[in-house]
Each structure stands twice: as C-alpha cells, then as structure tokens.
Design a protein around this motif. Structure first.
Motif, PDB file in Angstrom:
ATOM      1  N   UNK A  61       0.822  -1.225   0.000  1.00  0.00           N
ATOM      2  CA  UNK A  61       0.000   0.000   0.000  1.00  0.00           C
ATOM      3  C   UNK A  61       0.854   1.271   0.000  1.00  0.00           C
ATOM      4  N   UNK A  64       2.405   1.661  -3.585  1.00  0.00           N
ATOM      5  CA  UNK A  64       1.417   2.107  -4.578  1.00  0.00           C
ATOM      6  C   UNK A  64       1.041   3.572  -4.343  1.00  0.00           C
ATOM      7  N   UNK A  65       0.882   3.935  -3.085  1.00  0.00           N
ATOM      8  CA  UNK A  65       0.512   5.321  -2.760  1.00  0.00           C
ATOM      9  C   UNK A  65       1.613   6.285  -3.190  1.00  0.00           C
ATOM     10  N   UNK A  68       1.776   6.551  -7.030  1.00  0.00           N
ATOM     11  CA  UNK A  68       0.618   7.301  -7.543  1.00  0.00           C
ATOM     12  C   UNK A  68       0.782   8.793  -7.270  1.00  0.00           C
ATOM     13  N   UNK A  69       1.220   9.115  -6.061  1.00  0.00           N
ATOM     14  CA  UNK A  69       1.416  10.528  -5.712  1.00  0.00           C
ATOM     15  C   UNK A  69       2.487  11.149  -6.594  1.00  0.00           C
ATOM     16  N   UNK A  71       3.317  10.343  -9.618  1.00  0.00           N
ATOM     17  CA  UNK A  71       2.795  10.572 -10.972  1.00  0.00           C
ATOM     18  C   UNK A  71       1.891  11.802 -10.986  1.00  0.00           C
ATOM     19  N   UNK A  72       1.048  11.922  -9.974  1.00  0.00           N
ATOM     20  CA  UNK A  72       0.140  13.078  -9.920  1.00  0.00           C
ATOM     21  C   UNK A  72       0.955  14.371  -9.778  1.00  0.00           C
TER      22      UNK A  72
ATOM     23  N   UNK B   3      -1.125   7.247 -17.593  1.00  0.00           N
ATOM     24  CA  UNK B   3      -0.479   7.015 -16.291  1.00  0.00           C
ATOM     25  C   UNK B   3      -1.164   7.825 -15.206  1.00  0.00           C
ATOM     26  N   UNK B   4      -1.488   9.070 -15.542  1.00  0.00           N
ATOM     27  CA  UNK B   4      -2.127   9.943 -14.562  1.00  0.00           C
ATOM     28  C   UNK B   4      -3.466   9.364 -14.137  1.00  0.00           C
ATOM     29  N   UNK B   6      -4.394   6.241 -14.254  1.00  0.00           N
ATOM     30  CA  UNK B   6      -4.126   5.038 -13.439  1.00  0.00           C
ATOM     31  C   UNK B   6      -3.735   5.454 -12.022  1.00  0.00           C
ATOM     32  N   UNK B   7      -2.885   6.490 -11.922  1.00  0.00           N
ATOM     33  CA  UNK B   7      -2.433   6.947 -10.600  1.00  0.00           C
ATOM     34  C   UNK B   7      -3.603   7.451  -9.765  1.00  0.00           C
ATOM     35  N   UNK B   8      -4.454   8.236 -10.377  1.00  0.00           N
ATOM     36  CA  UNK B   8      -5.602   8.788  -9.639  1.00  0.00           C
ATOM     37  C   UNK B   8      -6.548   7.664  -9.231  1.00  0.00           C
ATOM     38  N   UNK B  10      -5.722   4.550  -8.683  1.00  0.00           N
ATOM     39  CA  UNK B  10      -5.081   3.791  -7.598  1.00  0.00           C
ATOM     40  C   UNK B  10      -5.216   4.521  -6.270  1.00  0.00           C
ATOM     41  N   UNK B  11      -5.018   5.843  -6.297  1.00  0.00           N
ATOM     42  CA  UNK B  11      -5.169   6.629  -5.057  1.00  0.00           C
ATOM     43  C   UNK B  11      -6.602   6.528  -4.542  1.00  0.00           C
ATOM     44  N   UNK B  14      -7.031   3.225  -2.967  1.00  0.00           N
ATOM     45  CA  UNK B  14      -6.357   3.197  -1.656  1.00  0.00           C
ATOM     46  C   UNK B  14      -7.233   3.852  -0.590  1.00  0.00           C
TER      47      UNK B  14
END
Lengths: 226, 126
Positions: A61, A64-65, A68-69, A71-72, B3-4, B6-8, B10-11, B14
């Motif tokens: 977790x 992944x977090x 993801x952060x 990338x954002x 990717x963006x 997918x990232x959002x 995934x967040x 979570x």
C-alpha cells in the motif's frame, strides 16, 4: 522459508511494476523527489520481506501510494512552473563568459574543486573555455563552450557527410526482429542478402545487426561463424 | 495521460480501501466481542452449555475470517487473540469460572483493540 521466498517474489514484481509505472529515467537523471521515491520504495519493500509478522499490504500500500502521488505531482509540475520550481529548484548559472560566479557558488554550496572535476569529466581543461556553466536541478553541470573552443562540425568545414538515421536492431543473437524490419520496410530476404554480402552464412550466425533508414548497417557475426 | 488516470484511480482505490478495511474490521470485531460478552452473560446465569456453544461459534467465526485479518493486521496480534480464544475455551472445559472470566475479558479487550490500530486518529498518525 517458503513464505519469505513467495513474499520476495511478489514484492519484486510489485516494485518492478511500480517503477515501470513511474516511467523511464536513468538513475543519474532523476529529479530529487524521484530519487527519494525510488529509495523509499526499495526500503518499504524490504520491510515485509524481512518481517514475516507484518502483513504484505503494509509494504504494497505505501509503495502504490507513493508511486501514484509521484505521478500526480509530476503531472501537476508539468502544468505549473511555480510548482516545478518549488519541487525541483531552478538551474543556476555559475560560469559566465569564462568567469566563476562566487556568490552563486556559495548559494549552491559548490566548491571550485567540484566545478573543476565536473569540467574535467567533460574534457574541458579550463574554465575560460566555458561561456556558460549551469548547475541543473539534478545537480549535474551542463555547459556551453566559447565559440573558438566548440568542436568542429561538418557545416563549418563546408562538408556534406553521409546522412545517418536511427539504428534499429534487426538481428539479435541470431533472431530476426520482425517488428523493426517492418519499421524499416525491409523483408527477411533483404536481410539475408545483406548478411550473405558480409560473408556470413545465415542470420542465425549473426550476433548483432543494426540498420537505419539511410542504409547504414552494422553486422557482427557470432564467434567462429564469420 | 493514461499514467495519470491510473495513478488517480489507484489513489482513489487506496482511500476507499482504507475506509472499507477499517469498517470491515470494526464490524467483525464488534460482532466477535459481542458474542464473547453474550457467552459471559450466559455463564453468569449458570447456562454453561449455552455459553460454551456461543464461544465455540465465536471461535469458528474468528477462524473463518483469519485470512482476511492476516492481510490487514499484524500477525502477532492475531496470534495473541488466537491463544486467548484457546485459553478461554480451555477454562470453560475445566469449569474454572474465575479463569474463564479473566481470559474472556482480556479477549474482549484485545478484539476491540484491533480496529483502533486502523483508525486514522491523531494519536495513531503521530
């Protein structure tokens, strides 16, 4: 022991996928935030690998977090110059017209020895040869040479060398890569002819063959097969 | 852009997962703790058979959810609760009421402690 083994396999795949999602960068070119994330991801993956009492999700977790952060935040940095400068800093010019900017060097906490080392690594033997020396946000020194010290180009000598394109690997360890052949509009027969011209029996005897769209080729046979 | 997205996603998964896992843990442990209290109450009224039946049922419910709990909670905590269940059931078999109540209270406290660790409270975060 089997639990350790299975967890390690799972986390290895997880880390590879996570770094793959993060995108292609060489270690030396990572921005500071990306470098921190990469180090953190490896540390986080190690925890459930070593401590079998910790749930696997405790490693997955956070990984992944973080990815993801990252990338954002990278996407937002693309859109906002201010955010980009906040996260990555700005490039700093420390050499102008062959003269070191001491104030800038003090701000960046860079010593003269470090500057000279970076110049030597780029085969520059004197600071006076450099028109602009820039410390990039990644910490690397990039430079623009003074005009008299720039490498000679064909244009300067009024020469027209043969054009070259992007080389594609068409044979690797004896295997023909058909996808790249298609990109070059070549057929297997064309490659076989080129290979025979290079006095090699067949494509399976070739270790490496590259070809570009300007007709330039490189062929190396496997040992003992030429 | 992909990717963006997918990232959002995934967040979002979570965040949803955090709330869902806490909710699931809370409901399960409340149910288990409730059954333990029920068993206590029956034993206090003298209904040993009824108390034993509920305790056994509670233990089976716990065992059925062990895999899910293992993915969310530290394993040593689960092992402690497992041991408490076994000691409580043994005290019941031994007809040792004092020991039974001692172990069941501890079991009750441990069960309610589990979701507290997952709660995003100030003391847990800091």
């Amino acid at each position: 022991m089997s639990i350790s083994f299975i967890r390690t396999l799972f986390l290895y795949i997880c880390v590879i996928v996570a770094l793959r999602i993060m995108g292609k960068r060489q270690i030396g070119e990572l921005e500071p935030s990306e470098l921190v994330i990469t180090i953190l991801v490896s540390e986080l993956a190690a925890i459930p690998m070593q401590d079998l009492g910790v749930p696997l999700m405790s490693g997955v977790i956070p990984i992944v977090t973080l990815i993801s952060l990252e990338i954002v935040v990278s996407f937002l940095s693309l859109k906002s110059i201010r955010l980009r400068r906040l996260l990555n800093g700005r490039p700093a010019i420390i050499i102008r017209s062959g003269v070191l900017d001491r104030r800038k060097m003090q701000q960046m906490r860079i010593t003269v020895d470090e500057v000279l080392e970076a110049l030597r690594e780029n085969n520059i033997d004197s600071i006076s040869d450099v028109k602009y020396g820039v410390i990039e946000p990644s910490g690397k020194l990039s430079y623009v040479l003074q005009t008299p010290y720039r490498p000679t180009t064909a244009e300067m000598l009024n020469l027209s060398p043969q054009d070259s394109g992007l080389p594609y690997i068409v044979i690797s360890d004896g295997h023909i890569i058909h996808q790249n052949l298609q990109k070059l509009n070549k057929t297997v027969e064309d490659i076989e002819q080129m290979v025979k011209k290079a006095k090699i029996n067949a494509p399976k005897d070739v270790f490496l063959m590259t070809l570009d769209d300007c007709g330039n080729q490189f062929i190396q046979a496997k040992e003992g097969r030429a | 852009m992909r990717r963006l997205i997918v990232a959002i996603l995934l967040l979002a998964v979570m965040i949803f997962g955090c709330f869902a896992s806490y909710n699931r843990l809370d409901l399960l442990t409340q149910e288990l703790a409730g059954h333990v209290l029920e068993s206590d109450a029956l034993l206090q009224t003298g209904d040993r058979a009824g108390a034993d039946a509920i305790l056994q049922e509670t233990y089976h419910l716990w065992s059925d959810h062990r895999s899910m709990l293992g993915a969310l909670v530290r394993h040593n905590e689960l092992d402690d609760i497992e041991n408490l269940f076994l000691r409580t059931m043994q005290a019941m078999d031994n007809h040792d009421n004092n020991e039974y109540f001692l172990q069941s209270r501890e079991l009750y406290g441990m069960l309610l402690h589990i979701p507290e660790m997952e709660l995003p409270s100030i003391e847990n975060i800091f």
